[in-house]
Design a protein around this motif. Structure first.
Motif, PDB file in Angstrom:
ATOM      1  N   THR A 188     -30.794   0.493 -14.888  1.00 37.96           N
ATOM      2  CA  THR A 188     -30.378   0.446 -13.481  1.00 37.96           C
ATOM      3  C   THR A 188     -30.052  -0.979 -13.036  1.00 37.96           C
ATOM      4  N   CYS A 192     -26.402  -2.024 -10.079  1.00 39.19           N
ATOM      5  CA  CYS A 192     -26.866  -1.996  -8.688  1.00 39.19           C
ATOM      6  C   CYS A 192     -26.211  -3.123  -7.898  1.00 39.19           C
ATOM      7  N   ARG A 294     -35.121  -0.232  -6.180  1.00 38.15           N
ATOM      8  CA  ARG A 294     -33.802   0.062  -6.749  1.00 38.15           C
ATOM      9  C   ARG A 294     -33.812   0.106  -8.277  1.00 38.15           C
ATOM     10  N   TRP A 484     -30.858   6.804  -5.275  1.00 39.57           N
ATOM     11  CA  TRP A 484     -30.547   5.569  -5.984  1.00 39.57           C
ATOM     12  C   TRP A 484     -29.088   5.165  -5.756  1.00 39.57           C
ATOM     13  N   CYS A 488     -28.322   1.506  -4.071  1.00 40.11           N
ATOM     14  CA  CYS A 488     -27.612   0.482  -4.838  1.00 40.11           C
ATOM     15  C   CYS A 488     -26.136   0.377  -4.471  1.00 40.11           C
ATOM     16  N   ASN A 490     -23.861   2.313  -5.480  1.00 40.57           N
ATOM     17  CA  ASN A 490     -23.164   2.511  -6.746  1.00 40.57           C
ATOM     18  C   ASN A 490     -22.176   3.665  -6.616  1.00 40.57           C
TER      19      ASN A 490
END
Length: 582
Positions: A188, A192, A294, A484, A488, A490
């Motif tokens: 991860t 991020c 995170r 998540w 982040c 993402n």
């Protein structure tokens, strides 16, 4: 940390001090272990200031020393949890997929000599050469070659391959992985964007500038040695603080393992100072005020799912023992869940739990009260946290779930009765490399003194948590995949793109439902309007003034039908796009 429970209270600290000197007698055994280990020593690995490596697909491989480190870590893991001659107090209970605990073979019912099976052991890795090789080496130490003389419980002919599987009796352990671009569990820290923004701000901060000033003389000396090297070792190494880890990595792999390009000779004092600076830099990046949840939250989400599954399976099996006629449900679980990962993964999990802000954990990590040893948790968030250091190669972080002894014989009413999770306890331990001892890291659960004492009784260690309290702690630390993606920002991982598409599809579905309701209302209006016209005895279409009677309702209905077709088409397009992404 916002949203996180308070750290260890004074009663807990008192219990910790008592526990360190007078450990409780262990009245439980280990039902399951969820562990994360760092890969072994590897070849040179250039990476950027945002923790992303720049190597080709797969990255650098393990050095022979790294394979040995992970093998020995696996052997120590076996000694702690599986080998009955050495696992006193931490033995993994005998458990088989059907709930039977007969027989003395680990994992497979009544098959002497068989060690590994896929029903209760799961090994996963990031999709990089160094972690896959580490997982295989770790598994080789955990499940060593079978005794060829007793594979099937009888004497065998070493030349007869039908009596065993591989010529040397080695056990084959599968390692599961995910494509690196889609790995939102282990790696991860390179996916991020919000974390990268935090690092970018830190690099411009007064704290970082002070580190640059304090380290300038050392970095100048190393740079001079590099530029003045005349034996073919000169390298184009940037000795800025941003690139310092790469400088240290080049010296470390060559100086200690003979791998990589030649480097100039520097003093032992400068090398030690170089190492301390590299550790300080890398560990400081992982403080909980930077990472929040995170980096470790997704893996903690898997841990929570794992613990609930184990708890449910144990409860179902115990109820089956008490009521043999009852239907068994979900009695299978992974006793060993092993993750081969990176130091950022380990530190991300610890800081997601806020352990770098827990004085009890900090004290334990640096060697106990009054000690100032090197520590993974010395992230700069607290004074007197010890000397910063990275987890050693093949370091292990393990969450143990303890269950009362006596449960495993299948007799009703013995040990845990399956009715409350307050008789299950979680302990967190770390091993900083295969030659180190396992050390308990106290967990910052918030609970009553009575429950903390019960947890210590079950595990033999203060700083453990009863399962409900630990799950409550996890609730403030874990992140679901969708959470998540948002935390982040993402949008590169397919799961995040798919989640975004599903959200858009949900909006279209809601529009469709609203328009569909309006269409039904319009149809009802047409029906009632037609009935009214028929009741009027066939009135003139123009109502006597040249205007159509009741044209508003049909026109509105036509408009609604057109809108419905548009929304249905948009929803269909979203569904097709989501199928393409999948």
């Amino acid at each position: 940390m916002p949203g996180r429970s308070a750290v260890t209270t004074w009663p807990a600290m008192a219990l910790l001090l008592v526990g360190c000197c007078f450990l409780q007698p262990v009245v439980a055994e280990v039902a399951s272990v969820f562990s994360i280990h760092r890969h072994g020593t590897r070849m040179l690995l250039p990476k950027n200031a945002y923790l992303d490596d720049a190597n080709a697909f797969g990255g650098p491989q393990l050095l022979p020393e790294g394979q040995r480190e992970c093998y020995e870590a696996g052997s120590a893991y076996r000694a702690r949890y599986i080998d009955v001659s050495s696992c006193d107090g931490t033995c993994l209970m005998r458990w088989h997929p059907g709930g039977s605990t007969n027989g003395d073979a680990y994992g497979v019912i009544n098959e002497a000599g068989v060690g590994f099976n896929g029903f209760n052991t799961y090994v996963r890795s990031s999709e990089l050469a160094r972690t896959v090789e580490s997982a295989l080496s770790f598994a080789a130490g955990l499940f060593p070659p079978l005794d060829l003389r007793n594979v099937s419980g009888i004497e065998v002919n070493p030349g007869n391959s039908s009596d065993y599987f591989l010529p040397n009796g080695a056990q084959v352990v599968p390692v599961y992985t995910t494509v690196d671009d889609e790995d939102a569990i282990i790696r991860t820290y390179i996916k991020c964007p919000k974390y990268n923004q935090v690092l970018q701000s830190w690099y411009a901060s007064a704290e970082f500038q002070a580190m640059e000033a304090e380290s300038a003389q050392l970095r100048d000396r190393v740079n001079a040695a590099i530029q003045g090297c005349d034996n073919g070792c000169r390298q184009n190494l940037d000795t800025s603080l941003l690139n310092w880890y790469n400088v240290w990595d080049a010296f470390n792999t060559r100086r200690n393992f003979g791998s990589g390009p030649e480097v100039p000779v520097i003093s032992d004092e400068d090398y030690q100072e170089m190492t301390r600076l590299a550790y300080l830099l890398e560990v400081s990046k992982m403080r909980s005020s930077f990472t929040s949840t995170r980096l470790g939250g997704p893996l903690l989400n898997e841990l929570a799912f794992h613990l609930r599954r184990v708890s449910d399976a144990l409860s179902a099996s115990q109820h089956q023992a008490a009521s043999p006629g009852a239907q068994r449900a979900g009695s299978s679980f992974m006793q060993l869940h092993i993750v081969s990962a990176h130091y950022n993964t380990l530190l991300g999990v610890l800081t997601a739990l806020g352990l770098d802000e827990s004085q009890a954990a900090i004290t334990a990590a640096k060697g106990g009260a009054g000690q100032n040893g090197p520590s993974w948790l010395a992230t700069g968030a607290r004074l007197n946290a010890g000397t910063p250091k990275l987890p050693n190669p093949a370091a292990v972080l393990a969450f143990e779930l303890h269950v009362p002894k006596g449960w495993g014989d299948g007799s009703p009413g013995v040990g845990w009765n399956g009715s409350t999770t307050n008789d299950l306890a979680v302990r967190l331990v770390q091993q900083d490399g295969p030659e180190a001892q396992y050390v308990t890291l106290p967990l910052p659960c918030v609970d009553s003194a009575e429950n903390e004492a019960r947890a210590a009784e079950l595990t033999g260690d203060a700083g453990s948590c009863l399962l409900p309290s630990f799950l409550q702690l996890l609730g403030t630390s874990l992140l679901s995949p969708l959470e998540w993606c948002g935390a982040c920002s993402n949008q590169g991982v397919s799961a995040c793109r798919l989640a975004q598409l599903r959200g858009e599809l949900l909006v279209q579905e809601q529009r469709y439902e609203a328009v569909n309701q309006q269409l039904q209302d319009a149809r009802e209006l047409l029906r009632t309007s037609g009935s009214a016209n028929a009741g009027a005895g066939g009135a003139s279409p123009d109502g006597g003034n040249g205007e159509m009677v009741g044209t508003d309702a049909p026109t509105s209905a036509v408009s609604l039908v057109s809108s419905t077709h548009f929304v249905v088409a948009a929803a269909g397009a979203a569904i097709i796009l989501s199928m393409i992404l999948i």
